[in-house]
Every structure is written in structure tokens, then in C-alpha cells.
Design an enzyme around this catalytic site. Structure first.
Site, PDB file in Angstrom:
ATOM      1  N   ASP A  12      -7.189  -2.252   5.418  1.00  0.00           N
ATOM      2  CA  ASP A  12      -8.066  -1.552   4.483  1.00  0.00           C
ATOM      3  C   ASP A  12      -9.283  -2.423   4.161  1.00  0.00           C
ATOM      4  O   ASP A  12     -10.421  -1.979   4.263  1.00  0.00           O
ATOM      5  CB  ASP A  12      -7.273  -1.248   3.209  1.00  0.00           C
ATOM      6  CG  ASP A  12      -8.031  -0.322   2.277  1.00  0.00           C
ATOM      7  OD1 ASP A  12      -8.659   0.624   2.773  1.00  0.00           O
ATOM      8  OD2 ASP A  12      -8.004  -0.554   1.060  1.00  0.00           O
ATOM      9  N   ASP A  39      -7.346 -14.429   5.726  1.00  0.00           N
ATOM     10  CA  ASP A  39      -8.530 -14.982   5.046  1.00  0.00           C
ATOM     11  C   ASP A  39      -9.501 -15.578   6.063  1.00  0.00           C
ATOM     12  O   ASP A  39     -10.707 -15.356   6.011  1.00  0.00           O
ATOM     13  CB  ASP A  39      -8.141 -16.006   3.964  1.00  0.00           C
ATOM     14  CG  ASP A  39      -7.055 -16.969   4.417  1.00  0.00           C
ATOM     15  OD1 ASP A  39      -6.482 -16.762   5.510  1.00  0.00           O
ATOM     16  OD2 ASP A  39      -6.776 -17.946   3.695  1.00  0.00           O
ATOM     17  N   LYS A  63      -1.077 -12.692   6.773  1.00  0.00           N
ATOM     18  CA  LYS A  63      -1.130 -13.788   5.801  1.00  0.00           C
ATOM     19  C   LYS A  63       0.283 -14.386   5.739  1.00  0.00           C
ATOM     20  O   LYS A  63       0.893 -14.538   4.672  1.00  0.00           O
ATOM     21  CB  LYS A  63      -1.590 -13.209   4.444  1.00  0.00           C
ATOM     22  CG  LYS A  63      -1.939 -14.214   3.408  1.00  0.00           C
ATOM     23  CD  LYS A  63      -3.193 -15.029   3.701  1.00  0.00           C
ATOM     24  CE  LYS A  63      -3.365 -16.108   2.652  1.00  0.00           C
ATOM     25  NZ  LYS A  63      -4.136 -17.264   3.111  1.00  0.00           N
ATOM     26  N   TYR A  68       0.809  -1.208   0.000  1.00  0.00           N
ATOM     27  CA  TYR A  68       0.000   0.000   0.000  1.00  0.00           C
ATOM     28  C   TYR A  68       0.857   1.279   0.000  1.00  0.00           C
ATOM     29  O   TYR A  68       0.348   2.384  -0.160  1.00  0.00           O
ATOM     30  CB  TYR A  68      -0.867  -0.019   1.254  1.00  0.00           C
ATOM     31  CG  TYR A  68      -2.254   0.528   1.071  1.00  0.00           C
ATOM     32  CD1 TYR A  68      -3.328  -0.330   0.883  1.00  0.00           C
ATOM     33  CD2 TYR A  68      -2.500   1.884   1.117  1.00  0.00           C
ATOM     34  CE1 TYR A  68      -4.612   0.160   0.736  1.00  0.00           C
ATOM     35  CE2 TYR A  68      -3.774   2.382   0.964  1.00  0.00           C
ATOM     36  CZ  TYR A  68      -4.825   1.518   0.773  1.00  0.00           C
ATOM     37  OH  TYR A  68      -6.089   2.005   0.635  1.00  0.00           O
TER      38      TYR A  68
END
Ligand code: NAP
Length: 414
Positions: free
Chosen positions: A305, A281, A227, A160
Site C-alpha cells: 500500500d 525501509d 520488514k 491490513y
């Protein structure tokens, strides 16, 4: 003495100063605000009016915010020929606290995100997003009242950060050639390239803020969302460094989930915050199915986000999502949503997210009486089913109000 290159100095108010680690807020603090693009002018006018009325009612005229307009986005370009004048950064640095409307960023080409630039230049490293159910707000889930979490999103690095080069550029080509040749990476020659840096220092300062918040607000757990099973040296490292920080600096008041089930037989001591982690996830499933087990959440930029919009949807949508971007020296408060250009100038959208961001700002200033007054009035208005279109379309028997009429109802309810 403050000086600006292009802006005139504020006409009223005194600057907030820092003494030691504490903000010293005068009775008439100068608060810069950026109106923003798209729906920004509509919601900013209403939010400022509601906050002003809250201050007036709480302190009977003894305190008053000295609003000071600073510029970014289309209005800045029109007046000063640039999208983000240096004076805007300087004003936020100097006056310590600012309120911001949403700024538009074209997708793909064009200029770099103004929001990302603001966060990086001012080093606003902790994006704090409380997600809590307000009674009466429509929700797609059965038990939205179980949602009461606070997201701490790292705000300055990760993919980002905007370190990227377009497909076909000489930079992309040179990086691809280097990686394919020296590291046998096998990247197709026609790729665009983005870089994902995640560092020890920036991870640890974010986690420190999350733990300090959990201690101050008597929260029970912090979940690190990552992740790391796939992106081992960025997100996996983020997870490890968060645990390391908790152990090294807050070992006296935190325990891990493994310690909880082993050493403590599953019984959480009153003076210990549990630090645990979850894959990003799986976290999307978890916040939907077991929200009561989600308390403070710490995560890298992109996860934050995505997850904050998803969590906001559980409690009524993006029109109710506040946000604060916090640095060690200054703070910028803004709605979590964007500039929704299709509704610009229609006096239609929900100003609640910006009002709630203003409430976070008042709490940050330690003007708690006003914060409580405005929040109670906002909650009452929603419970009375007096709602803007986004919520009214989902609530049977609701009265649909414009942005400004909603603001007036909140004021009437103070
Ligand atoms: P968006 O502006 O958040 O709007 C997406 C949708 O969310 C809207 O179409 C609307 O849904 C709903 N919505 C947003 N704000 C609302 C409000 N106050 N009240 C009621 N509903 C609201 O997202 P976007 O369309 O993806 O982005 C538009 C621009 O904003 C882009 O240029 C983006 O880069 C920028 N952006 C800025 C910020 C920021 O300044 N911090 C953050 C995010 C995006 P319905 O159409 O269903 O009514």
C-alpha cells in the site's frame, strides 16, 4: 442461470466463462462496473467512453463491451439500503471481470473498509500495480524513465486484514489480559488491538502469481520486500516462504542473488529470473536511487500500500496509477487512488489511472489490440501537454483540461 436478489439481470452481452484455466471472452462480454464514491462518477463515465471507443476503433463494431452497473458505497446505500449488497459479490463472481471506481471509508470509527471487504470476500489475493513512466508526465525525480516496475501486493492478510478492536472494548481488554498474563507482554491496558496474520498458503500463492507474471513478461528479477528483521514470524516468514516457493516450484528458472554472485560469477543467465529481497525501509531509498534495478516486487499488504503510492509519485503521481485485484476465479480492476471527495462532481480530476486499469482489464481479456490503441492515445495526449489539473500545474506550457475534455482528447488521438 444467474439470479440476483435485488439487481435486474443485464440487458445486453454474454457472460465470460472459464474453460480449463483459460478465460473465454465472447465478442460482447458482460462487464460489471461500480461507479464509486466522490470522484468515481466523473472518472468512470470518461473511462468507459474511452474504452468503448478503443474497442470500436480496434474491431470496427465486431466487438462491444456490455457494461452492467452494480453497486457499492453511497449509491448502493441510497438505492438498496446497504453499502455492499450481496448481489455485487455475486455479479463479480459470475461475470469474472469488473471495473471499479474508488469507495470512501471513514477513518477511525464507522464501517469497515468496503475495499478490504471486497478483496477478502472475493479472495482477490494479488494486487498488481504496474508503475511505469509515461513520457511527458511531470516527475519530481531526474530520470523517471528508469522506472518500470510491477508491484505484487498480498491483498488479504497482514495488519491490513481489518482484524482489530478499539481501545476499551471487551475484545481488546480480553486479548491484552491474556497476552500480559500468559506471555508477559506488558501491553498498556488502554491500547487498541490489531492482529497481523501472515500465512504460508497466502504468501506462496502471491509469490506464485509474481513468478508466473515474471516468466510470461520476460522480467529479469523479483524482489521480496519485507520488514523481517523486526517482525520475524510474519514478514521474515513471508520472505522465507517466498524463497522456498521459488526454489521448490520454479528452481528450473529462478536463482537467488547469492547464487548469481557465487555460482554464476555475477552473470545472469538469459533463462533465469533472479530472486532477491530487501528490507521495506531500505526499499523506499532504493526505488528512488536505483529504480532500474527494481523489476517485479512481491510484498505483504501494508508495504504494498505504502510503496505503490511512493513509486507512483516518481512517475507523475497517483492520477496515473492503475491496479488490478486478481483471484483465481475473478478479477477487479480499479485506480490505485481513492475517492478524493474534495473534487467530487467537479469534472476536474485525472481519469488516467482508471483508463490504465481498464487497459489492464483489456489485456486480461486478451483484447490486446484495443489495449494498445487506448494506451498509445493516452500517451500521445500526455506528450501533447493536454493535461488535467494535477499534471498541468507541474508542466510549463500545458493546456489544462477537465476530466471529460481529457477523455475526448484521448479519443481524438486514437
Ligand atoms: P485519495 O482519494 O487518493 O486523494 C488524495 C489526493 O490524491 C487528492 O487530494 C489529490 O491530490 C490526489 N488524487 C487522487 N486521485 C486523483 C485523480 N484521479 N486525479 C488527480 N489527483 C488525484 O486519498 P485520500 O484523500 O486519502 O482518501 C479519500 C477516500 O478514498 C478515503 O475514504 C479512503 O479510504 C478512500 N480510498 C479508496 C481507495 C479505493 O477505493 N481503492 C483507495 C484509497 C483510498 P491533490 O489534493 O494534491 O490535488
Amino acid at each position: 442461470m444467474t439470479t440476483f436478489k435485488k439487481y435486474l439481470l443485464p440487458k445486453e452481452g454474454e457472460p465470460i466463462i472459464v474453460q480449463g484455466n483459460q478465460l473465454k471472452v465472447p465478442d460482447n462480454p458482460i462487464i460489471p462496473y461500480i461507479e464509486g464514491d466522490g470522484i468515481g462518477p466523473d472518472i468512470m463515465a470518461v473511462a468507459r467512453r474511452v474504452l468503448d471507443k478503443g474497442v470500436e476503433r480496434a474491431y470496427g463494431g465486431k466487438r462491444k463491451i456490455g457494461w452492467y452497473e452494480i453497486f457499492a458505497g453511497a449509491k448502493a446505500k441510497e438505492r438498496f439500503g446497504e453499502l455492499l449488497p450481496e448481489d455485487t459479490f455475486e455479479a463479480i463472481r459470475q461475470y469474472r471481470i469488473a471495473l471499479k471506481g474508488p469507495l470512501s471509508t471513514p477513518i477511525g470509527g464507522g464501517h469497515r473498509s468496503l475495499n478490504v471487504t471486497l478483496r477478502q470476500v472475493l479472495d482477490l489475493y494479488a494486487c498488481v500495480r504496474p508503475v511505469r513512466y509515461i513520457k511527458g508526465a511531470p516527475s519530481p525525480v531526474k530520470r523517471p524513465e528508469k522506472v518500470d516496475m510491477v508491484i505484487f501486493r498480498e491483498n488479504t492478510e497482514d495488519v491490513y486484514a481489518g482484524i482489530e478492536w478499539p481501545q476499551g472494548s471487551k475484545e481488546a481488554k480480553s486479548i491484552i489480559d491474556f497476552l500480559n498474563k500468559d506471555y508477559k507482554a506488558n501491553i498498556p491496558a488502554d491500547s487498541g488491538i490489531g492482529i497481523k496474520p501472515i500465512s504460508i498458503t497466502r504468501t506462496k500463492r502471491l509469490m506464485r502469481k509474481a513468478i508466473e507474471y515474471a516468466i510470461a513478461q520476460k522480467r529479469r528479477s523479483i524482489t521480496i520486500v519485507h520488514k523481517g528483521n523486526i517482525m520475524k514470524y510474519t514478514e521474515g516468514a513471508f520472505r522465507n516462504w517466498c524463497y522456498e516457493l521459488a526454489r521448490e516450484e520454479y528452481g528450473h528458472c529462478t536463482i537467488t542473488e547469492t547464487q548469481l554472485t557465487g555460482e554464476y560469477g555475477g552473470k545472469q543467465p538469459a533463462d533465469r529470473i533472479v530472486v532477491k529481497d530487501k528490507l521495506a525501509d531500505d526499499m523506499f531509498r532504493f526505488v528512488l536511487m536505483r529504480p532500474e534495478e527494481c523489476d517485479v516486487l512481491a510484498m505483504p499488504n501494508l508495504n504494498g500500500d505504502y510503496l505503490s503510492d511512493a513509486c507512483n509519485a516518481q512517475v507523475g503521481g497517483i492520477g496515473l496509477g492503475p491496479s488490478a485485484n486478481i483471484a483465481d476465479t475473478c478479477a477487479l480492476f480499479e485506480a490505485a487512488h481513492g475517492s478524493a471527495p474534495k473534487y467530487a462532481g467537479q469534472n476536474k480530476v485525472n481519469p488516467s489511472a482508471l483508463i490504465l486499469s481498464g487497459i489492464m482489464m483489456l489485456e486480461h481479456m486478451d483484447w490486446k489490440e484495443t489495449a494498445k490503441k487506448v494506451l498509445t492515445a493516452l500517451e500521445k495526449t500526455i506528450l501533447q501537454k493536454k493535461l488535467t489539473y494535477d499534471l498541468a500545474r507541474q508542466v510549463k506550457g500545458a493546456t489544462e483540461l477537465s476530466t471529460s475534455a481529457f477523455g475526448e482528447e484521448v479519443i481524438r488521438n486514437m
